[in-house]
Design a protein around this motif. Sequence first.
Motif, short mmCIF file in Angstrom:
data_model
loop_
_atom_site.label_atom_id
_atom_site.label_comp_id
_atom_site.label_asym_id
_atom_site.label_seq_id
_atom_site.Cartn_x
_atom_site.Cartn_y
_atom_site.Cartn_z
N HIS A 147 0.83 -1.22 0.00
CA HIS A 147 0.00 0.00 0.00
C HIS A 147 0.86 1.26 0.00
O HIS A 147 0.60 2.20 -0.77
CB HIS A 147 -0.92 -0.02 1.21
CG HIS A 147 -1.82 1.18 1.30
ND1 HIS A 147 -2.85 1.41 0.42
CD2 HIS A 147 -1.82 2.23 2.18
CE1 HIS A 147 -3.46 2.54 0.74
NE2 HIS A 147 -2.85 3.06 1.80
N GLU A 148 1.89 1.30 0.83
CA GLU A 148 2.73 2.50 0.93
C GLU A 148 3.52 2.76 -0.35
O GLU A 148 3.94 3.90 -0.59
CB GLU A 148 3.69 2.36 2.11
CG GLU A 148 3.00 2.46 3.47
CD GLU A 148 3.97 2.35 4.63
OE1 GLU A 148 5.17 2.02 4.37
OE2 GLU A 148 3.56 2.58 5.77
N ASN A 149 3.69 1.75 -1.18
CA ASN A 149 4.46 1.92 -2.41
C ASN A 149 3.57 1.92 -3.66
O ASN A 149 4.06 1.78 -4.78
CB ASN A 149 5.52 0.82 -2.52
CG ASN A 149 6.66 1.06 -1.55
OD1 ASN A 149 7.51 1.91 -1.77
ND2 ASN A 149 6.67 0.30 -0.45
N GLY A 150 2.27 2.11 -3.45
CA GLY A 150 1.38 2.37 -4.57
C GLY A 150 0.85 1.16 -5.30
O GLY A 150 0.28 1.30 -6.39
N PHE A 151 0.99 -0.04 -4.74
CA PHE A 151 0.44 -1.23 -5.37
C PHE A 151 -1.01 -1.41 -4.92
O PHE A 151 -1.28 -1.43 -3.72
CB PHE A 151 1.25 -2.47 -5.00
CG PHE A 151 2.68 -2.43 -5.47
CD1 PHE A 151 3.01 -2.80 -6.76
CD2 PHE A 151 3.69 -2.02 -4.62
CE1 PHE A 151 4.32 -2.77 -7.20
CE2 PHE A 151 5.00 -1.96 -5.05
CZ PHE A 151 5.32 -2.35 -6.34
N PRO A 152 -1.96 -1.52 -5.84
CA PRO A 152 -3.37 -1.66 -5.45
C PRO A 152 -3.59 -2.94 -4.65
O PRO A 152 -3.31 -4.04 -5.14
CB PRO A 152 -4.11 -1.72 -6.80
CG PRO A 152 -3.16 -1.12 -7.79
CD PRO A 152 -1.80 -1.47 -7.31
N VAL A 153 -4.08 -2.81 -3.44
CA VAL A 153 -4.25 -3.96 -2.57
C VAL A 153 -5.32 -3.66 -1.52
O VAL A 153 -5.43 -2.53 -1.05
CB VAL A 153 -2.91 -4.33 -1.88
CG1 VAL A 153 -2.35 -3.16 -1.09
CG2 VAL A 153 -3.05 -5.56 -1.01
N ASP A 154 -6.12 -4.65 -1.19
CA ASP A 154 -7.09 -4.56 -0.10
C ASP A 154 -6.72 -5.60 0.94
O ASP A 154 -6.27 -6.71 0.62
CB ASP A 154 -8.51 -4.83 -0.60
CG ASP A 154 -9.03 -3.72 -1.50
OD1 ASP A 154 -8.65 -2.55 -1.29
OD2 ASP A 154 -9.81 -4.03 -2.42
N TYR A 155 -6.97 -5.24 2.21
CA TYR A 155 -6.77 -6.18 3.31
C TYR A 155 -8.13 -6.69 3.75
O TYR A 155 -9.04 -5.90 4.02
CB TYR A 155 -6.06 -5.50 4.48
CG TYR A 155 -5.79 -6.42 5.64
CD1 TYR A 155 -4.63 -7.20 5.68
CD2 TYR A 155 -6.69 -6.53 6.70
CE1 TYR A 155 -4.38 -8.05 6.74
CE2 TYR A 155 -6.45 -7.39 7.76
CZ TYR A 155 -5.29 -8.14 7.78
OH TYR A 155 -5.06 -9.00 8.82
N LEU A 156 -8.29 -8.00 3.83
CA LEU A 156 -9.55 -8.61 4.23
C LEU A 156 -9.38 -9.32 5.56
O LEU A 156 -8.46 -10.12 5.75
CB LEU A 156 -10.02 -9.63 3.18
CG LEU A 156 -10.16 -9.15 1.73
CD1 LEU A 156 -10.70 -10.29 0.87
CD2 LEU A 156 -11.07 -7.94 1.64
#
Length: 412
Positions: A147-156
Amino acid sequence: MDLYYGTLYWNTTGASVLRLTQREPASRYDAIVVGGGMSGALTAYTLAEEGLKVAVMDKGAMACGSSLANTGLIQYSNDIMLHQLMQQIGETKAVQFYRMCVKAIDRLEQVARSLHEPTDFIRRASLYFASVDPDVELLQKEFQALHENGFPVDYLTADEVSRRYPFRKPAALLTYGDAELNPFRFVRAILTYLDQKGVHFFEGTEVTSLEDRPDGISVHTPQGIFTAENVIVTTGYSQPPGLEESGVDLNRSYAVATRPLENLEAAWKDRVLIWETRRPYFYLRTTMDGRIVAGGLDEDKPEVPHNKELIARRAEALKQELVSLFPMLDIQIEYAWAAVFGESRDNLPFIGQHPERKRLYYLLGYGGNGTVYSTLGSEIIRDLILGKSDAKAELVKLARPGRTAPDTAASR
């Protein structure tokens, strides 16, 4: 060395015979690619698009090596998590490498769309779940790094996982921008495209030695000597010519393909690619005709078992993993196989010039992201041959910290 054994699925999805034009060898090539699988096809494509005169040779039939056993999951996330790779090579280099993998998937899509035959390339998200409770912390660290490096990601959370899917896991990451493809169709489509562009193919042509010349390399084979300004070795998990020690550990894995399933869309939200934090990990995807392809159960043995009963037992174990995730599906295994795969000891591929022989290049995409590595590697090789400076090449070069430079005396 046999690269696989069992009943394969991908070679049932297209014509059984690849018809390539038989051409007389040229007196000289700009580049000869050794290996006619995924890495070789992508390398030949990338070089031919630059107008280079290219030949591809394989000791067997084109597209019939380890590419046949490839399960076709295309992901930018690696077997080593981003936050772990940061600890290994530093934050800047680790993030750069992950971004290279993202761009490689974009490039792979461009290649697929340029071809005249179907490749079953489909964009997918990936679900990466914690196998056990202690792995939740790992996923939290990985989410932060991505997330901090701009990769699209969600935490579930566990509750969010169970609301979306028919199974419950302690936590998961949902990443975007990945894909699936049919590796058999993809490689054959590239080779057919290149054949129409005039690339030369030589099947059943084993390279016995590579001899340096002042203006190129002589490629020695039982069929004769070929001459090229540059040679690129893309031999997959077979021993690459010109290297005595390739810095890789060979293992074996198992995979299955089910019969086509009803109600797959309802059970499997968005048909995401699925894998897990456990090592060795279980992974799975779907196919165009509604099957599940799954793999795992890696073993620290460098050869495939020629044992149908053993493969059947491993297939049953993989089936039970599938049933635990999707109990509502009538899962029946139709294809099952074992295959050799290689892992580098620092979790990165080996791509670039031989440390001592500047006209000899290697694209060895060891690891779980072999197709992605093949794609980014083909561009690195192209740039090196064309004399373009490429900082990316430093990350994956053959001689690097933590790896012994190859012993080359026997190949001179």
